[in-house]
Design a protein around this motif. Sequence first.
Motif, PDB file in Angstrom:
ATOM      1  N   THR A 289       0.774  -1.312   0.100  1.00  0.00           N
ATOM      2  CA  THR A 289      -0.140  -0.045   0.124  1.00  0.00           C
ATOM      3  C   THR A 289       0.738   1.098   0.100  1.00  0.00           C
ATOM      4  OG1 THR A 289      -0.255  -0.097   2.331  1.00  0.00           O
ATOM      5  CG2 THR A 289      -1.962  -1.031   1.030  1.00  0.00           C
ATOM      6  N   GLY A 290       2.205   1.068  -0.235  1.00  0.00           N
ATOM      7  CA  GLY A 290       2.870   2.397  -0.522  1.00  0.00           C
ATOM      8  C   GLY A 290       3.651   2.882   0.621  1.00  0.00           C
ATOM      9  N   GLY A 291       3.873   2.217   1.654  1.00  0.00           N
ATOM     10  CA  GLY A 291       4.535   2.837   2.854  1.00  0.00           C
ATOM     11  C   GLY A 291       6.049   2.820   2.716  1.00  0.00           C
ATOM     12  N   PRO A 298      22.406  -7.477   4.466  1.00  0.00           N
ATOM     13  CA  PRO A 298      23.139  -7.513   3.207  1.00  0.00           C
ATOM     14  C   PRO A 298      21.921  -7.960   2.241  1.00  0.00           C
ATOM     15  CG  PRO A 298      23.506  -9.492   4.442  1.00  0.00           C
ATOM     16  CD  PRO A 298      23.111  -8.483   5.538  1.00  0.00           C
ATOM     17  N   GLY A 299      21.985  -7.230   0.977  1.00  0.00           N
ATOM     18  CA  GLY A 299      20.998  -7.295  -0.135  1.00  0.00           C
ATOM     19  C   GLY A 299      19.643  -6.674   0.334  1.00  0.00           C
ATOM     20  N   ALA A 300      19.375  -6.391   1.411  1.00  0.00           N
ATOM     21  CA  ALA A 300      18.103  -5.745   1.746  1.00  0.00           C
ATOM     22  C   ALA A 300      17.710  -4.342   0.994  1.00  0.00           C
ATOM     23  CB  ALA A 300      18.036  -5.538   3.370  1.00  0.00           C
ATOM     24  N   HIS A 301      16.334  -4.151   0.650  1.00  0.00           N
ATOM     25  CA  HIS A 301      15.852  -3.112   0.058  1.00  0.00           C
ATOM     26  C   HIS A 301      15.456  -2.270   0.843  1.00  0.00           C
ATOM     27  CE1 HIS A 301      16.527  -4.460  -4.602  1.00  0.00           C
ATOM     28  NE2 HIS A 301      17.004  -5.415  -4.034  1.00  0.00           N
ATOM     29  N   SER A 302      15.157  -1.079   0.536  1.00  0.00           N
ATOM     30  CA  SER A 302      14.590   0.010   1.327  1.00  0.00           C
ATOM     31  C   SER A 302      13.970   0.968   0.361  1.00  0.00           C
ATOM     32  CB  SER A 302      15.591   0.889   1.975  1.00  0.00           C
ATOM     33  OG  SER A 302      16.298  -0.124   2.975  1.00  0.00           O
ATOM     34  N   HIS A 303      12.893   1.880   0.808  1.00  0.00           N
ATOM     35  CA  HIS A 303      12.043   2.829   0.313  1.00  0.00           C
ATOM     36  C   HIS A 303      11.596   3.703   1.114  1.00  0.00           C
ATOM     37  CE1 HIS A 303       8.121   4.515  -1.068  1.00  0.00           C
ATOM     38  NE2 HIS A 303       8.858   4.733  -2.339  1.00  0.00           N
ATOM     39  N   VAL A 304      11.866   5.209   0.837  1.00  0.00           N
ATOM     40  CA  VAL A 304      11.461   6.245   1.546  1.00  0.00           C
ATOM     41  C   VAL A 304      10.946   7.541   0.609  1.00  0.00           C
ATOM     42  CG1 VAL A 304      12.003   7.998   3.433  1.00  0.00           C
ATOM     43  CG2 VAL A 304      12.710   5.549   3.709  1.00  0.00           C
ATOM     44  N   GLY A 305       9.873   7.715   0.625  1.00  0.00           N
ATOM     45  CA  GLY A 305       9.619   8.949  -0.175  1.00  0.00           C
ATOM     46  C   GLY A 305       9.844   8.904  -1.598  1.00  0.00           C
ATOM     47  N   GLY A 306       9.772   7.647  -2.317  1.00  0.00           N
ATOM     48  CA  GLY A 306       9.988   7.494  -3.533  1.00  0.00           C
ATOM     49  C   GLY A 306      11.266   7.225  -3.958  1.00  0.00           C
ATOM     50  N   THR A 307      12.265   7.335  -3.001  1.00  0.00           N
ATOM     51  CA  THR A 307      13.664   6.820  -3.197  1.00  0.00           C
ATOM     52  C   THR A 307      13.913   5.388  -2.882  1.00  0.00           C
ATOM     53  OG1 THR A 307      14.518   9.135  -3.030  1.00  0.00           O
ATOM     54  CG2 THR A 307      16.337   7.353  -2.742  1.00  0.00           C
ATOM     55  N   ARG A 308      14.418   4.578  -3.616  1.00  0.00           N
ATOM     56  CA  ARG A 308      14.669   3.307  -3.239  1.00  0.00           C
ATOM     57  C   ARG A 308      16.005   2.936  -3.519  1.00  0.00           C
ATOM     58  NH1 ARG A 308      10.502   0.042  -6.364  1.00  0.00           N
ATOM     59  NH2 ARG A 308      11.657   0.872  -8.213  1.00  0.00           N
ATOM     60  N   TRP A 309      16.708   2.173  -2.235  1.00  0.00           N
ATOM     61  CA  TRP A 309      17.801   1.647  -2.639  1.00  0.00           C
ATOM     62  C   TRP A 309      18.140   0.232  -2.006  1.00  0.00           C
ATOM     63  CZ3 TRP A 309      15.725   4.962   1.186  1.00  0.00           C
ATOM     64  CH2 TRP A 309      16.163   4.437   2.550  1.00  0.00           C
ATOM     65  N   ARG A 340       5.981   5.792  -9.650  1.00  0.00           N
ATOM     66  CA  ARG A 340       5.231   5.486  -8.368  1.00  0.00           C
ATOM     67  C   ARG A 340       3.979   5.005  -8.597  1.00  0.00           C
ATOM     68  NH1 ARG A 340       6.987  10.106  -3.929  1.00  0.00           N
ATOM     69  NH2 ARG A 340       6.033   8.340  -2.692  1.00  0.00           N
ATOM     70  N   ARG A 341       3.010   5.609  -9.551  1.00  0.00           N
ATOM     71  CA  ARG A 341       1.734   5.331  -9.705  1.00  0.00           C
ATOM     72  C   ARG A 341       1.709   3.992 -10.193  1.00  0.00           C
ATOM     73  NH1 ARG A 341      -2.343   9.034 -13.323  1.00  0.00           N
ATOM     74  NH2 ARG A 341      -0.646   8.349 -15.004  1.00  0.00           N
ATOM     75  N   MET A 342       2.737   3.681 -11.333  1.00  0.00           N
ATOM     76  CA  MET A 342       2.569   2.526 -11.775  1.00  0.00           C
ATOM     77  C   MET A 342       2.849   1.204 -10.716  1.00  0.00           C
ATOM     78  SD  MET A 342       5.044   0.942 -14.722  1.00  0.00           S
ATOM     79  CE  MET A 342       6.383   0.646 -13.548  1.00  0.00           C
ATOM     80  N   GLU A 343       3.689   1.537  -9.826  1.00  0.00           N
ATOM     81  CA  GLU A 343       3.893   0.424  -8.953  1.00  0.00           C
ATOM     82  C   GLU A 343       2.853   0.486  -7.866  1.00  0.00           C
ATOM     83  OE1 GLU A 343       7.621   0.708  -6.985  1.00  0.00           O
ATOM     84  OE2 GLU A 343       8.785   0.464  -8.913  1.00  0.00           O
ATOM     85  N   GLU A 344       2.075   1.592  -7.676  1.00  0.00           N
ATOM     86  CA  GLU A 344       1.043   1.428  -6.725  1.00  0.00           C
ATOM     87  C   GLU A 344      -0.255   0.664  -7.312  1.00  0.00           C
ATOM     88  OE1 GLU A 344      -1.762   4.547  -3.913  1.00  0.00           O
ATOM     89  OE2 GLU A 344      -0.279   5.362  -5.395  1.00  0.00           O
ATOM     90  N   ILE A 345      -0.266   0.607  -8.806  1.00  0.00           N
ATOM     91  CA  ILE A 345      -1.365   0.086  -9.113  1.00  0.00           C
ATOM     92  C   ILE A 345      -1.001  -1.416  -9.140  1.00  0.00           C
ATOM     93  CG2 ILE A 345      -2.428  -0.471 -11.441  1.00  0.00           C
ATOM     94  CD1 ILE A 345      -2.012   2.664 -12.041  1.00  0.00           C
ATOM     95  N   MET A 346       0.238  -1.512  -9.537  1.00  0.00           N
ATOM     96  CA  MET A 346       0.744  -3.023  -9.704  1.00  0.00           C
ATOM     97  C   MET A 346       0.542  -3.811  -8.419  1.00  0.00           C
ATOM     98  SD  MET A 346       4.274  -2.718 -11.791  1.00  0.00           S
ATOM     99  CE  MET A 346       4.640  -4.456 -11.467  1.00  0.00           C
ATOM    100  N   LEU A 347       0.634  -3.252  -7.301  1.00  0.00           N
ATOM    101  CA  LEU A 347       0.688  -3.614  -5.803  1.00  0.00           C
ATOM    102  C   LEU A 347      -0.674  -3.827  -5.549  1.00  0.00           C
ATOM    103  CD1 LEU A 347       4.112  -2.193  -4.519  1.00  0.00           C
ATOM    104  CD2 LEU A 347       3.550  -4.527  -5.144  1.00  0.00           C
ATOM    105  N   ARG A 348      -1.445  -2.892  -5.481  1.00  0.00           N
ATOM    106  CA  ARG A 348      -2.507  -2.690  -5.039  1.00  0.00           C
ATOM    107  C   ARG A 348      -3.793  -3.533  -5.804  1.00  0.00           C
ATOM    108  NH1 ARG A 348      -4.265   1.521  -1.348  1.00  0.00           N
ATOM    109  NH2 ARG A 348      -2.512   3.009  -0.662  1.00  0.00           N
ATOM    110  N   ALA A 349      -3.285  -4.004  -6.901  1.00  0.00           N
ATOM    111  CA  ALA A 349      -4.324  -4.716  -8.031  1.00  0.00           C
ATOM    112  C   ALA A 349      -4.195  -6.261  -7.018  1.00  0.00           C
ATOM    113  CB  ALA A 349      -3.805  -4.689  -9.123  1.00  0.00           C
TER     114      ALA A 349
END
Length: 409
Positions: A289-291, A298-309, A340-349
């Motif tokens: 839901t876009g949190g 190691p290898g972990a992914h993160s996301h804050v405010g539209g920045t992903r690393w 961001r909108r595309m990913e939100e649709i992909m996940l919420r669907a």
Amino acid sequence: MPGTLPEGEPVPFDGSLPKTATESYGGRPFGVYVHIPFCRTRCGYCDFNTYTANELGGGASQAAYPDLVKQEIDLAAKVLPAGQATVSTVFFGGGTPTLLPPEQLGGILRRIDAAFGLAENAEVTVEANPESVDAASLEHLREQGVTRVSFGMQSSAPHVLRVLDRQHQPGRPEKCVKWAREAGFEHVSLDLIYGTPGESDDDWRRSIAAALGAGPDHISGYALIVEEGTRLAARVRRGELTPPDDDAMADRYLIADDMLGAAGFTWYEISNWAKSDQARCWHNMLYWTGGDWWGFGPGAHSHVGGTRWWNVRHPAAYASRLTAGRSPAQAREVLTAAERRMEEIMLRARLVEGVPVALLTPAALSYAERTVASPLLDPSAFADGRVVLTRAGRLLADAVIRDLTDLPG
């Protein structure tokens, strides 16, 4: 070994984030993922970023690992604005998190609390292989503040477990659920896999029945994917095993949905069923839901405010960077508004609540208007302004979601 990480732009030495990310931090739920990259053995189907003792080089010992994670937690506390958000969910995944003693997992949890603050009634999940826990260790986990445990059952059929290279004996996951309940865990989940070569419909029915009989309040059912580079893929390539059949996979999904629904479970995400809203995995809901979240390890992914690393993959490289006082992040990307909108649709669907129609582009909306007359989308939900997959739509989710996001076929 696991595949390579994606490319991206460099991350500053101290891990600092763009202003756009830090300014929006606190406006969405914030979660924490902690990757524990250790396993006793590697399952034949697994391509996760995990390592056995024989695969690890210097500087990556299991004993030293909790202190390394705490160093990254301290780094994150310097990067994110103080007091803007408390942690609503924590998820210890792997790997096999329960190879670390409960006290060490509890120590990491306390450092997270000290750095950010745990929200009242925060969900704290630990994944566990059934052979890695017993009644006493589950009691200790509960004492350390863990609120939810997820066991990797996969199957109750001995021949299926052998193909998957799973180490636990049939019946062990059911014992683990009993021990977890006795330890005071209100929320207990079992993971199942369907489509393993040699599995029959009846094998799958018996696995679901065994899982239900154990008394969890959450069950996940995942279709087996034969990942390149795994032992399972090599056996399929050599003709030793027959690859999963799409029609059989669809039949197994429907069997699961029927049996779980009859037992009082409701699907809330394509591969997940829960006894109640409270029994959902709220950490995964945060992803869908876009949190925001910070992934440690190691290898972990993160996301804050539209920045992903994403962090460097190998534990030795992870240890080396943190020991040098620098961020373990390998690279990052700043998502555009359209991405961001595309990913939100992909996940919420994928969720039972579906996608608000307002998120769709004109082309995607036109597709939805045409498709709602088919068995793939729920017409009553569409009339209420949401695009929701029907059961038939869940079977073809990838194709439907591709059209909802205007992606090329």
